[in-house]
Design an enzyme around this catalytic site. Structure first.
Site, PDB file in Angstrom:
ATOM      1  N   SER A  78      -5.648  -2.937   1.722  1.00 32.08           N
ATOM      2  CA  SER A  78      -5.870  -3.934   2.775  1.00 32.08           C
ATOM      3  C   SER A  78      -7.333  -4.343   2.738  1.00 32.08           C
ATOM      4  CB  SER A  78      -5.549  -3.304   4.132  1.00 32.08           C
ATOM      5  OG  SER A  78      -5.996  -4.115   5.196  1.00 32.08           O
TER       6      SER A  78
ATOM      7  N   TYR B 188      -5.731   3.502  10.539  1.00 28.81           N
ATOM      8  CA  TYR B 188      -5.366   2.534   9.488  1.00 28.81           C
ATOM      9  C   TYR B 188      -6.539   2.314   8.535  1.00 28.81           C
ATOM     10  CZ  TYR B 188      -3.273  -1.767   7.543  1.00 28.81           C
ATOM     11  OH  TYR B 188      -2.735  -2.722   6.708  1.00 28.81           O
TER      12      TYR B 188
HETATM   13  P1  NAD Z   1       6.280  -4.506   7.362  1.00 27.97           P
HETATM   14  O1  NAD Z   1       6.371  -3.778   8.635  1.00 27.97           O
HETATM   15  O2  NAD Z   1       6.961  -5.822   7.233  1.00 27.97           O
HETATM   16  O3  NAD Z   1       6.767  -3.613   6.158  1.00 27.97           O
HETATM   17  C1  NAD Z   1       6.484  -2.247   6.108  1.00 27.97           C
HETATM   18  C2  NAD Z   1       7.534  -1.624   5.243  1.00 27.97           C
HETATM   19  O4  NAD Z   1       7.315  -0.211   5.230  1.00 27.97           O
HETATM   20  C3  NAD Z   1       8.947  -1.840   5.806  1.00 27.97           C
HETATM   21  O5  NAD Z   1       9.839  -2.036   4.743  1.00 27.97           O
HETATM   22  C4  NAD Z   1       9.229  -0.538   6.526  1.00 27.97           C
HETATM   23  O6  NAD Z   1      10.596  -0.264   6.616  1.00 27.97           O
HETATM   24  C5  NAD Z   1       8.520   0.416   5.588  1.00 27.97           C
HETATM   25  N1  NAD Z   1       8.251   1.709   6.188  1.00 27.97           N
HETATM   26  C6  NAD Z   1       7.663   1.992   7.370  1.00 27.97           C
HETATM   27  N2  NAD Z   1       7.648   3.326   7.591  1.00 27.97           N
HETATM   28  C7  NAD Z   1       8.240   3.892   6.508  1.00 27.97           C
HETATM   29  C8  NAD Z   1       8.561   5.201   6.148  1.00 27.97           C
HETATM   30  N3  NAD Z   1       8.272   6.232   6.946  1.00 27.97           N
HETATM   31  N4  NAD Z   1       9.191   5.415   4.985  1.00 27.97           N
HETATM   32  C9  NAD Z   1       9.535   4.386   4.174  1.00 27.97           C
HETATM   33  N5  NAD Z   1       9.256   3.116   4.464  1.00 27.97           N
HETATM   34  C10 NAD Z   1       8.632   2.858   5.621  1.00 27.97           C
HETATM   35  O7  NAD Z   1       4.721  -4.645   7.044  1.00 27.97           O
HETATM   36  P2  NAD Z   1       3.910  -5.417   5.907  1.00 27.97           P
HETATM   37  O8  NAD Z   1       2.919  -6.273   6.602  1.00 27.97           O
HETATM   38  O9  NAD Z   1       4.805  -6.000   4.907  1.00 27.97           O
HETATM   39  O10 NAD Z   1       3.081  -4.195   5.307  1.00 27.97           O
HETATM   40  C11 NAD Z   1       3.290  -3.713   4.000  1.00 27.97           C
HETATM   41  C12 NAD Z   1       1.999  -3.082   3.498  1.00 27.97           C
HETATM   42  O11 NAD Z   1       0.988  -4.089   3.413  1.00 27.97           O
HETATM   43  C13 NAD Z   1       1.456  -1.993   4.422  1.00 27.97           C
HETATM   44  O12 NAD Z   1       0.935  -0.931   3.643  1.00 27.97           O
HETATM   45  C14 NAD Z   1       0.338  -2.707   5.151  1.00 27.97           C
HETATM   46  O13 NAD Z   1      -0.643  -1.826   5.601  1.00 27.97           O
HETATM   47  C15 NAD Z   1      -0.166  -3.637   4.071  1.00 27.97           C
HETATM   48  N6  NAD Z   1      -0.926  -4.779   4.556  1.00 27.97           N
HETATM   49  C16 NAD Z   1      -0.349  -5.699   5.363  1.00 27.97           C
HETATM   50  C17 NAD Z   1      -1.117  -6.775   5.802  1.00 27.97           C
HETATM   51  C18 NAD Z   1      -0.547  -7.853   6.658  1.00 27.97           C
HETATM   52  O14 NAD Z   1      -1.312  -8.676   7.156  1.00 27.97           O
HETATM   53  N7  NAD Z   1       0.745  -7.919   6.859  1.00 27.97           N
HETATM   54  C19 NAD Z   1      -2.457  -6.886   5.422  1.00 27.97           C
HETATM   55  C20 NAD Z   1      -3.004  -5.915   4.609  1.00 27.97           C
HETATM   56  C21 NAD Z   1      -2.222  -4.862   4.175  1.00 27.97           C
END
Ligand code: NAD
Length: 268
Positions: A150, A163
């Site tokens: 991130s 985080y």
């Molecule tokens: P999201 O909530 O849409 O997806 C998260 C995924 O992780 C989902 O499929 C969920 O089911 C899964 N998950 C959660 N807990 C879990 C567990 N215990 N075991 C297995 N799977 C699990 O969120 P996202 O925004 O798509 O985030 C995905 C990644 O991207 C994360 O690591 C997040 O930190 C990172 N990220 C997101 C953003 C953003 O702006 N959305 C920015 C930077 C980084």
């Protein structure tokens, strides 16, 4: 030189590669899984649930791209399940550590169980899956580990102590693994997205509205995209495309580094 450009399409094919993408029944993970499938990879979708719609999602993705796609449930907060995911997949050539959760709270009030869960899912899971995947990659002399970190792996924001700590940890793990496998045909890199409008970000909006005492539109403009100079969310397709690039021969010597997809956030 021209010869290489003509072969660019062939360079981008991931046919014959098996990819495990953790946390991929939603958001960025699903976007990355789709991009890898579109590039020809066999894909394993994952989350902690085991619902008919999870398996239907895999079937639908596979049918759309003409590649095998399976859904394997495993809870990324549990080390043994992280390792079992890689084993049940039959090993993998491409490992995308994407599963992640968020919680926003002042550090002195931060619930201990939330801290533990964020560290386990956002950081320790990548340690366990990487440890499980590396022997197979070493045996083949080829592997790609892509960690979804991130902008918060490179910079901080208040109220996100767990985080930010976990994502900085992911960047550190990325560099360490890259050094341990350098010269063995395996690379390890981290993608650092800025804000991408996914369910994870949607879920933060009410909390941020409360913390900052603002309405939804003001939180999006003044808090979230305030640090993203483009003032635009990144998309899951852009993160997927970056992952495909990291798996291509163009990135053979790209290892131990971070790629920001953040609209200029970390340039500030
Ligand atoms: P999201 O909530 O849409 O997806 C998260 C995924 O992780 C989902 O499929 C969920 O089911 C899964 N998950 C959660 N807990 C879990 C567990 N215990 N075991 C297995 N799977 C699990 O969120 P996202 O925004 O798509 O985030 C995905 C990644 O991207 C994360 O690591 C997040 O930190 C990172 N990220 C997101 C953003 C953003 O702006 N959305 C920015 C930077 C980084």
């Amino acid at each position: 030189m021209l010869l290489h450009v003509q072969h660019l399409e062939a360079w981008m094919t991931l046919s014959g590669k098996r990819a495990v993408v953790t946390g991929s029944n939603s958001g960025i993970g699903l976007g990355v899984a789709e991009a890898l499938a579109a590039a020809g990879a066999e894909v394993i979708l994952n989350s902690f649930t085991d619902r008919p719609e999870d398996h239907a999602l895999a079937a639908e993705l596979g049918a759309r791209h003409g590649v095998p796609v399976r859904y394997i449930p495993a809870d990324m907060s549990k080390g043994a399940e992280c390792r079992a995911l890689v084993e049940k997949a039959g090993g993998c050539d491409i490992l995308v550590n994407n599963a992640g959760i968020q919680f926003v709270c002042a550090v002195e009030e931060f619930p201990v169980e939330k801290w533990d869960a964020i560290l386990a899912i956002n950081l320790s899971s990548a340690f366990h899956t990487t440890a499980a995947a590396l022997p197979g990659m070493r045996a083949k002399g080829w592997g790609r580990i892509v960690n979804v970190a991130s902008a918060h792996g490179l910079t901080a924001s208040p109220f996100k102590s767990a985080y930010v700590a976990a994502k900085h940890g992911v960047v550190g793990l990325t560099k360490t693994v890259a050094l341990e496998v350098a010269g063995q045909g395996i690379t390890c890199n981290a993608i650092c997205p800025g804000y991408v409008l996914t369910p994870l970000v949607e879920a933060q909006i009410p909390e941020q509205m409360k913390v900052h005492n603002m309405d939804r539109e003001t939180v999006i403009r003044e808090v979230m995209l305030q640090r993203q100079p483009s003032r635009q969310f990144a998309t899951v397709e852009q993160i997927g495309g970056t992952a495909v690039y990291l798996c291509s021969p163009a990135a053979d010597q790209v290892t131990g580094t971070t790629i920001s997809v953040d609209g200029g956030w970390t340039a500030l």
